[in-house]
Design an enzyme around this catalytic site. Structure first.
Site, short mmCIF file in Angstrom:
data_model
loop_
_atom_site.label_atom_id
_atom_site.label_comp_id
_atom_site.label_asym_id
_atom_site.label_seq_id
_atom_site.Cartn_x
_atom_site.Cartn_y
_atom_site.Cartn_z
CD GLU A 95 -2.89 -0.93 2.37
OE1 GLU A 95 -4.09 -1.70 2.13
OE2 GLU A 95 -2.91 -0.20 3.33
CB CYS A 152 5.55 -2.39 16.47
SG CYS A 152 7.30 -2.06 16.00
CB CYS A 155 2.57 -1.82 13.76
SG CYS A 155 2.78 -1.50 11.93
N GLY A 197 6.48 -1.94 6.08
CA GLY A 197 7.83 -2.38 6.15
C GLY A 197 9.08 -1.45 6.85
CB SER A 225 10.12 6.25 9.28
OG SER A 225 9.55 5.98 10.36
CB SER A 248 9.17 4.47 14.94
OG SER A 248 8.76 4.77 13.83
CG ASN A 250 6.71 4.16 18.51
OD1 ASN A 250 6.06 5.06 18.43
ND2 ASN A 250 6.75 3.45 17.90
CB CYS A 369 0.70 7.68 5.82
SG CYS A 369 2.31 7.55 5.89
N1 SAH Z 1 8.99 0.49 10.07
C1 SAH Z 1 9.18 1.97 9.91
C2 SAH Z 1 8.30 2.70 8.99
C3 SAH Z 1 6.96 2.17 8.70
S1 SAH Z 1 5.72 2.42 10.41
C4 SAH Z 1 9.10 2.58 11.48
O1 SAH Z 1 8.43 1.76 12.29
O2 SAH Z 1 9.48 3.64 11.65
C5 SAH Z 1 5.69 4.30 10.23
C6 SAH Z 1 5.02 4.85 11.44
O3 SAH Z 1 3.62 4.34 11.93
C7 SAH Z 1 5.92 4.55 12.63
O4 SAH Z 1 6.31 5.63 13.42
C8 SAH Z 1 4.82 3.61 13.53
O5 SAH Z 1 5.28 3.89 14.94
C9 SAH Z 1 3.78 4.16 13.18
N2 SAH Z 1 2.51 3.18 13.39
C10 SAH Z 1 2.42 2.03 13.32
N3 SAH Z 1 1.31 1.39 13.59
C11 SAH Z 1 0.56 2.55 13.85
C12 SAH Z 1 -0.80 2.73 14.52
N4 SAH Z 1 -1.67 1.69 14.71
N5 SAH Z 1 -1.44 3.89 14.74
C13 SAH Z 1 -0.52 4.94 14.52
N6 SAH Z 1 0.68 4.88 13.95
C14 SAH Z 1 1.20 3.73 13.75
FE1 SF4 Z 2 7.05 -1.69 13.55
FE2 SF4 Z 2 7.21 -0.10 11.61
FE3 SF4 Z 2 7.34 -2.70 11.12
FE4 SF4 Z 2 4.90 -1.64 11.84
S1 SF4 Z 2 6.23 -1.49 10.04
S2 SF4 Z 2 5.89 -3.41 12.83
S3 SF4 Z 2 5.83 -0.09 13.15
S4 SF4 Z 2 8.97 -1.33 12.16
#
Ligand code: SAH
Ligand code: SF4
Length: 386
Positions: A95, A152, A155, A197, A225, A248, A250, A369
């Site tokens: 996506e 995570c 996510c 990813g 990111s 990230s 968190n 996003c």
């Molecule tokens: N994997 C990378 C980039 C993709 S995720 C990373 O983790 O940085 C991009 C962002 O989306 C990250 O900051 C992540 O913490 C956030 N994210 C993931 N799941 C989410 C959710 N359910 N609600 C809000 N943000 C979320």
């Molecule tokens: Fe964690 Fe980013 Fe992977 Fe989602 S896309 S599992 S926030 S590392």
């Protein structure tokens, strides 16, 4: 646009095209002409590269077919953002999201609105300079893998489990497929690698794509990111043309962070903070720290104070992202109440940490996003309760 058998052509940098020209025994400048036609003029097929002789076009068609991922789904939100489902040549689904306007400015403005109305905001708010969103600006959120092994807990992409890496050509093709769909050109695009990813687990694909994109898009408009794959920082930091960095975080202590981001057990906070300190930040720029606010997990005043201490003397700005809830894949995970979000932001502000809040205007808004899942795929992992 159909799915091409090989999307690799779009991932070749200018020097790689020149090299290919040499191997094909045609003058080097033919390589440059092909690159320019594809990336500056927007040619989408060998037939469209009329700068080069017919035989070379035929050979390209045969050996380096040019193709974009196919858009198989689109979903428009009320705020004008569009989420696209794309199919890659092997059928894998990813996506990407198109977001009109300048989200950074929107975040700042909304935070300042909140401050004007809200209670508990200290008078001194060192928020970043407010910018008026320029009408032509837009951002595309790109995926770097077809799932994510980082897993995570909050996510949805993590629920898909690990996916394969996207190639440089697939990443560039993903961008062009979205640009074509919305009728925009790359020269006014901002790009964030915040889709499906973990970009730092796919350095070859992401850096290969950057090599191509940086020829046409200024590097300051591109942000990568990461969840904090510490060993990969040095390679990205050493790039002659570096993107902006977003981390990230968190959570601001190891215990909390490991409980929502298992990767923290492998790469704990202290090494991550060291890697962030070593990142060469451009003058007047900052590292973006993403902090997804989750009710009852990382949203207390103490969490905010810890974050202030953790970021001491790091040129960072914090982007607070209230959790995007998903009752199906993330049952029981909730975003905090608005007052809790405001209080968290106020504590950061009081500690002289620049902060913005990404306030989505509903479940379908651009906040999608960062929470992408290739909707038509079945998650391989069970939904997880907090
Ligand atoms: N994997 C990378 C980039 C993709 S995720 C990373 O983790 O940085 C991009 C962002 O989306 C990250 O900051 C992540 O913490 C956030 N994210 C993931 N799941 C989410 C959710 N359910 N609600 C809000 N943000 C979320
Ligand atoms: Fe964690 Fe980013 Fe992977 Fe989602 S896309 S599992 S926030 S590392």
């Amino acid at each position: 646009m159909t799915i091409a058998p090989s999307p690799e052509a779009l991932g070749l940098s200018m020097p790689q095209w020149e090299d290919l020209a040499r191997r094909w025994s045609v003058p080097r400048y033919r390589g440059r002409q092909i690159f320019d036609a594809l990336h500056r003029r927007g040619a989408r097929s060998a037939a469209g590269i009329h700068e080069i002789p017919r035989e070379l076009r035929d050979r390209l068609d045969l050996e380096m077919p040019i193709g974009l991922p196919a858009i198989v789904k689109s979903e428009e939100s009320r705020d004008g953002s569009v989420k696209y489902g794309l199919a890659l040549a092997d059928g894998a689904l990813i996506e990407a999201v198109y977001m009109p306007g300048d989200p950074a400015a929107a975040e700042v403005n909304e935070f300042e609105d909140a401050r004007a109305v809200g209670e508990g905001f200290p008078p001194r708010v060192p928020s970043p300079v407010s910018r008026v969103p320029a009408p032509g600006k837009f951002t595309v959120c790109l995926s770097s893998q077809t799932g994510c092994a980082v897993d995570c807990a909050f996510c949805v992409t993590g629920r898909l489990g690990g996916g394969r890496n996207l190639t440089a050509g697939e990443i560039v093709g993903q961008l062009y497929a979205v640009l074509d769909a919305v009728g925009r050109k790359s020269d006014s695009a901002r790009i964030v690698f915040m889709g499906m990813g973990e970009p730092f687990l796919n350095p070859d694909g992401v850096i290969g794509a950057l090599d191509v994109l940086f020829e046409v898009i200024p590097r300051r408009r591109v942000t990568v990111s990461t969840s904090g794959i510490t060993p990969a920082f040095a390679r990205f930091a050493a790039l002659p043309r570096r993107p902006n960095l977003a981390v990230s975080l968190n959570a601001a202590d190891d215990e909390t962070r490991s409980s929502i981001m298992p990767i923290n057990r492998t790469y704990p906070l202290d090494g991550l903070i060291r890697a962030m300190r070593a990142w060469p930040v451009d003058p007047r720029r900052r590292i973006t720290v993403e902090y997804v606010l989750i009710a009852g997990r990382n949203d207390t005043a103490q969490d905010a104070q810890r974050l202030v201490r953790l970021l001491d003397r790091i040129p960072a700005k914090v982007n607070l992202i209230p959790l995007n809830e998903d009752p199906t894949y993330l049952p029981g995970w909730k975003r905090p109440a608005e007052e809790v979000i405001d209080r968290f932001a106020a504590t950061l502000s009081a500690g002289d940490v620049a902060v913005t809040v990404r306030r989505s205007r509903g479940p379908d808004a651009a906040a999608a996003c960062g929470q992408l899942k290739g909707r038509t795929q079945d998650p391989r992992k069970a939904p997880r309760a907090p």
